[in-house]
Design an enzyme around this catalytic site. Structure first.
Site, short mmCIF file in Angstrom:
data_model
loop_
_atom_site.label_atom_id
_atom_site.label_comp_id
_atom_site.label_asym_id
_atom_site.label_seq_id
_atom_site.Cartn_x
_atom_site.Cartn_y
_atom_site.Cartn_z
N ASP A 333 10.64 13.42 46.03
CA ASP A 333 10.37 12.00 45.79
C ASP A 333 11.55 11.14 46.25
O ASP A 333 11.37 10.14 46.96
CB ASP A 333 10.12 11.79 44.29
CG ASP A 333 8.87 10.96 44.04
OD1 ASP A 333 8.10 10.77 45.00
OD2 ASP A 333 8.67 10.50 42.91
N ASP A 393 2.91 11.49 39.38
CA ASP A 393 3.74 11.08 38.25
C ASP A 393 3.09 11.38 36.91
O ASP A 393 3.73 11.28 35.86
CB ASP A 393 4.04 9.58 38.36
CG ASP A 393 4.77 9.23 39.64
OD1 ASP A 393 5.58 10.06 40.08
OD2 ASP A 393 4.52 8.17 40.22
#
Length: 478
Positions: A333, A393
């Protein structure tokens, strides 16, 4: 990027007047716009999109005096257009662009003698303005400040925490059924046929992350083709996930269990209707996916079902695999959000480009929970009408929450791991929103969710003196 987002407020001459807002791009280095409509001055719009205004002879004398003028974007600079418009008496210059809006790039010093507002607007918005408001339109420009907090974040927070908590709990229920099946030889074979779980080992975790990296890079370079592959996969996976979620609920209802014989099997009629409903929901979303007024609701329902099914189905065998998975995906990420801007030609991160649709592609990847922004601003109007949270997420920390729940079941520890990890996830989400509000830019949520959940789980295991068992997994898992 020195460009700022603003709002063009257009008003027709009807009674009562019809009004509509449009997105503009301007530079606050050149001129400042009013913060609200109270201090804005309206000008009559003169549509000159038949010219690019690169030469003063393009427009008849006196046609632009005291008006807001819109011309097409051409080969000359914005500065040349602005000087011609100002010398002809115009009070506002709008430059219509057929491609997507891009930052204005002329130097500040060149605009010291230009006093009229200059802004970039979509050509399609000019066409819509004429169709919606008529030929006589009054315009003004203003740029309201960005809201410090948007209430849509509360909705995103509730959806995310609910999905993670429910997914972890469902995984624990499945684990309890597995333990009962192991204890009862008569149920073992039946349970084995129903079992649809996939267990991640450290090797498969690393392979999974590598596939994620390769897929993201391929999407960056071949977005216009692969986006439809992702949409198709999402429709199939979300329909199956919605079926699994609703079938688990229907299975607890002791009514309507009539069956029909088909292909040497007895199938419940209600499950056939359920399958048709789930397929129809996915097809309706696929057809109307670009309808912003309500399609986001269907996407969120399908997305939540997908995340729940993923968290329940994919089993982490031990805390070691959780640490490897969450750690690698955190690096993934951060790298694709913060490091890739130094590599790409346009200076944009690969993650942000793929999420937004590279090169202005209108098709968006269905890998996010979307909630319309409730606070009105130029950003809402221009390019971010929704608050977004990626499925990753939810799923990635959710796998750790699910492991904590299963470990609670295996060790009869009164849900202490599950509850503490879920609370840590909620705290990580709040921290993400705080940083988002302070920095006014999108954040990789895993940067805050991963440390919160991993550290909390480790502290609970250490405090209970179960770190070795928690790290390696229970004897049953092994």
């Amino acid at each position: 990027v020195t460009a700022d987002e603003g709002i063009l407020h257009a008003s027709g001459n009807g009674v009562p007047p019809v009004t509509k807002d449009y997105c503009i791009i301007y530079s606050s280095n050149w001129i400042s716009l009013p913060k609200s409509l109270d201090n804005a001055t309206f000008r009559t719009l003169e549509n000159l999109t038949s010219t690019v205004l690169c030469n003063s002879s393009d427009v008849p004398s006196g046609l632009m005096k005291d008006k807001a003028v819109v011309v097409m974007r051409g080969n000359c600079t914005f500065l040349e257009k602005a000087r011609i418009a100002q010398s002809s008496g115009a009070k506002m210059l709008l430059i219509a662009s057929k491609p997507r809006l891009s930052p204005l790039s002329d130097n500040k010093t060149d605009f010291e003698d230009v006093t009229l507002p200059v802004a970039l607007i979509r050509y399609n918005d000019i066409v819509d303005m004429q169709l919606t408001l008529g030929s006589e339109v009054n315009d003004t420009l203003y740029s309201p400040p960005l809201p410090e907090f948007d209430c849509s974040m509360v909705v995103i927070f509730l959806i995310a925490v609910f999905t993670v908590a429910l997914g972890g709990y469902w995984s624990g229920v499945a684990e309890l059924e597995n333990l009962k099946a192991v204890a009862s030889p008569g149920e073992r074979e039946t349970r084995r046929k129903k079992e649809e779980n996939v267990t991640f080992t450290p090797v498969t975790v690393i392979l999974f992350v590598v596939i994620c990296c390769v897929m993201l890079v391929l999407l960056y370079f071949f977005y216009k083709w692969l986006v439809y592959v992702i949409i198709s996969v999402f429709c199939l996976a979300s329909a199956m996930s919605l079926y699994n979620c609703l079938a688990a609920l229907i299975g607890e209802i002791p009514f309507g269990q009539c069956r029909i014989a088909c292909c040497n099997k007895n199938i419940e009629v209600r499950l056939i209707f359920l399958a048709v409903f789930c397929i129809a929901a996915a097809v309706v979303w696929a057809v109307f996916r670009n309808e912003d007024r309500w399609a986001w609701i269907l996407q969120d329902i399908l997305g939540v079902a997908f995340c729940l099914n993923f968290i329940k189905t994919l089993k982490m065998p031990n805390f070691k695999s959780c640490v490897i998975l969450l750690g690698l995906l955190l690096l993934y990420d951060v790298f694709f959000v913060f490091i890739t801007p130094f590599i790409t030609k346009n200076g944009a991160s690969i993650m942000v480009e793929v999420a937004a649709g590279p090169f202005g592609n209108s098709e968006k990847l269905p890998v996010v929970i979307r909630v319309p922004r409730l606070e009105y601003s130029a950003s809402t109007l221009c390019d971010m009408p929704f608050s977004l949270l990626g499925f990753g997420d939810i799923i990635v920390p959710g796998l750790l929450v699910a492991y904590c729940r299963r470990f609670d079941v295996q060790t009869s520890s009164s849900s202490v791991y599950y509850i503490s990890c879920t609370i840590a996830y909620a705290i990580g989400m709040v921290l993400t929103f705080i940083v988002l509000a302070l920095m006014k830019m999108g954040q990789p949520a895993l940067l805050y969710l991963v440390p919160c959940t991993l550290i909390t789980s480790s502290l609970v295991a250490w405090r209970r003196k179960e770190m070795k068992k928690f790290w390696k997994g229970s004897n049953y898992q092994v």
